[in-house]
Structures are given as structure tokens and as C-alpha cells.
Design an enzyme around this catalytic site. Sequence first.
Site, mmCIF file in Angstrom:
data_model
loop_
_atom_site.group_PDB
_atom_site.id
_atom_site.type_symbol
_atom_site.label_atom_id
_atom_site.label_comp_id
_atom_site.label_asym_id
_atom_site.label_seq_id
_atom_site.Cartn_x
_atom_site.Cartn_y
_atom_site.Cartn_z
ATOM 1 N N THR A 182 0.939 -1.082 -0.011
ATOM 2 C CA THR A 182 0.143 0.138 -0.101
ATOM 3 C C THR A 182 0.933 1.110 -0.058
ATOM 4 O OG1 THR A 182 -1.927 -1.020 1.277
ATOM 5 C CG2 THR A 182 -1.394 1.312 1.500
ATOM 6 N N ARG A 210 -15.428 -5.096 0.639
ATOM 7 C CA ARG A 210 -14.771 -4.859 1.922
ATOM 8 C C ARG A 210 -13.888 -3.680 1.518
ATOM 9 N NH1 ARG A 210 -8.843 -3.880 3.189
ATOM 10 N NH2 ARG A 210 -8.790 -4.461 5.220
ATOM 11 N N VAL A 211 -13.993 -2.609 2.751
ATOM 12 C CA VAL A 211 -13.282 -1.349 2.513
ATOM 13 C C VAL A 211 -12.279 -1.245 3.686
ATOM 14 C CG1 VAL A 211 -13.544 1.042 2.646
ATOM 15 C CG2 VAL A 211 -15.317 -0.106 1.595
ATOM 16 N N GLY A 212 -11.114 -1.199 3.484
ATOM 17 C CA GLY A 212 -10.137 -0.922 4.338
ATOM 18 C C GLY A 212 -10.021 0.453 4.875
ATOM 19 N N ASP A 213 -8.758 0.642 5.723
ATOM 20 C CA ASP A 213 -8.510 1.726 6.295
ATOM 21 C C ASP A 213 -8.357 2.916 5.371
ATOM 22 O OD1 ASP A 213 -6.263 0.054 6.147
ATOM 23 O OD2 ASP A 213 -5.160 1.894 7.100
ATOM 24 N N THR A 232 -0.786 2.139 7.253
ATOM 25 C CA THR A 232 -0.768 0.820 6.270
ATOM 26 C C THR A 232 -0.697 -0.196 7.378
ATOM 27 O OG1 THR A 232 0.564 -0.459 4.882
ATOM 28 C CG2 THR A 232 1.572 1.204 6.006
ATOM 29 N N GLY A 233 -1.091 -1.388 6.717
ATOM 30 C CA GLY A 233 -1.056 -2.683 7.626
ATOM 31 C C GLY A 233 -2.386 -3.232 7.652
ATOM 32 N N GLY A 235 -5.988 -3.316 8.108
ATOM 33 C CA GLY A 235 -6.995 -2.168 8.095
ATOM 34 C C GLY A 235 -8.075 -2.071 9.039
#
Length: 316
Positions: A182, A210-213, A232-233, A235
Site C-alpha cells: 500500500t 470490503r473497505v479497508g482503512d 498501512t497494515g 486495516g
Amino acid sequence: MTSIIVHGGAGTYSPGAEHEKALAQACEAAARVLASGGSACDAAVEATVLMENAPVLNAGYGSSLNLNGEVENDAAIMLDDMSCGSVAALHGFANPILAARYVMERTDHVLLVGCGADAFARHAGLVERDQRSPARIERYRRARAKLERGEDIHFMPRLRAFYDELRNDPDWDGERDPESGTVGIVVRDESGRIAAASSTGGMMLKLPGRVGDTGVIGAGTYCDCRGGVSATGHGEPVIRHGMGRALVEAFADVGAAGAMARVMRTACDESFEFGLIGIDATGDVAIGYSTQAMSWAAFEDGVLRTFLSHPIPRST
Ligand code: ASP
């Protein structure tokens, strides 16, 4: 003083020379934009576009694939005056960060997702592109084979059981298409304006939708007059703990280094895996990660520094 920091993801990967080159070029491009009078926002977007175009990074072309073997991109941008825009689960556009900027500059909204985001990006005339690179498809195949063998997937311990259910669901069409890095940037220009931006394909084998951070303002991307952050990482915990905003709030209390130490303590207490870059209102840079590896490049006082940490090999 101008400050620029970019990251290329945190996780268990081994960043190589191409990865380092992509980050260094992004940092230098942001510096050139600032030197020619561009804003922090222009610099952040220019650098993110370059990182999205680098196949080695998990953003734009070369993004990770979801469970169905498709790319769904998340990207966000936020400025110190709290204007912001983001897109999530965007399909088939070369530079999701341009769509996020367009949301910020042209709409009354903060976040557009899925087919609405696609239609918006198409209306904006953004370049369409299949974001699946051969290397990322190969990694998808390996991850998918692991799932088929009944092995656990990192960060998604429930996926194995859920996958068994999906395979027996006649309405699920995920079987048709059988497969870190990312990116993020924070820039502070000479006049003290700050911009933070992030872009990703998200986690390999994530559920479609799916929506990440990364696309969530306050979590993976955050900026106000106290500073800017890109995360990052993993989420989900980054969203739960609102890590981006937590770090910026701590900047105001204890400065960049103290703030990073404070939020890293949370990560260690909760033992979740993530990385953060940030710049506070004075231009001080902060970097922290709880993962085995993280990569970043920074441009401060005219000097470029790059950093690649590698996972420590485990003895067998
Ligand atoms: N934070 C991203 C996500 O959870 C992934 C990453 O940074 O590698 O979507």
C-alpha cells in the site's frame, strides 16, 4: 521548511531495489512540485500517481486481488483545512487518487464507493485500466490454493470457514475467476500547508466490497492543522482505533516523536500489525511500525533518505 515522507506498505514482505526506486522517485517528484511552486496537495497527488503506476506496489496497477480475483481500490486525500475526498471498492481505474481528489474538489461528499465511484470516475474522464499485473495474479493463485487446502490466511482467521460456506452458496459467483505495498504520503510545504494521501488494492483475498482503512478518513488517512498521517497494515484495527486521527491529536500534545511513541504503545498493547507515517505542524516527521517490515522514503532539508526493513528470517 518543507518535509515529505512516503511509505510503500508495512507487513511481512521483502522490499527490493524496484520498491525502493519507486518510493525515491515519488519523493523526488513531490519535491520538484513544491520547488516549482505547487501546493502540498499537488505534490501528494503527483507522488501517489507515480506509486500507483509502479507495478511492484499494491496500489493502482499491480494491486492485490480480492477473493473473486478482481481488483477493488481504496484511496483518500485530506488537507490541513480538513477538506477531503476518498473512493473505495473502485474498479478498473489507473489512478484512484485522482478520483479521490475529484470527490474532494467537485462534490459535497467525503466518500464514494463501488459502482457509484466507478460512474463518477468515468464521468471525470479518468483513464481506465485493468489493474491486475501478472506478478500479483500469481500471488493470488498461491494464496487461493492455500485457502483451498484449508490453511488459515493471515489477518483473516474467519475466512477459511466462511469460504466453505460460500462455495456451497448457489448465489455466490466468486468461483468464476480463480489469485504488500500500500502507498501513502504526507507533505508539508514551505507555507505550512499539509496534505496526506493513501492508495491501495487492500488485502489479498478480501471479500468483495470490503473497505479497508486507506479510504476511511480518520483511520488510514487523516490531516488537519496539527499534522497529517497515512497508515498501512491490517486495516480493520486501524479503523477501530482511528489511528490516523489518534496520531494527529497526539502531535498537538507531545510533538511528532512523542506522539508516535504513544500510538505505537497502543499497537503493542493490542498486538496489531500496522505502520504509520506522519508530519506535524512544525514539519517534524514521525515513522513507526509494529510489523516485521516497512518501507519509506523521506525528503527533509533537501536530503533524500530511503529505508527498507526486511522480515527477520525464521529458523525452521
Ligand atoms: N491497510 C490496507 C488495508 O487493510 C492494506 C495495507 O496497508 O497493506 O486495506
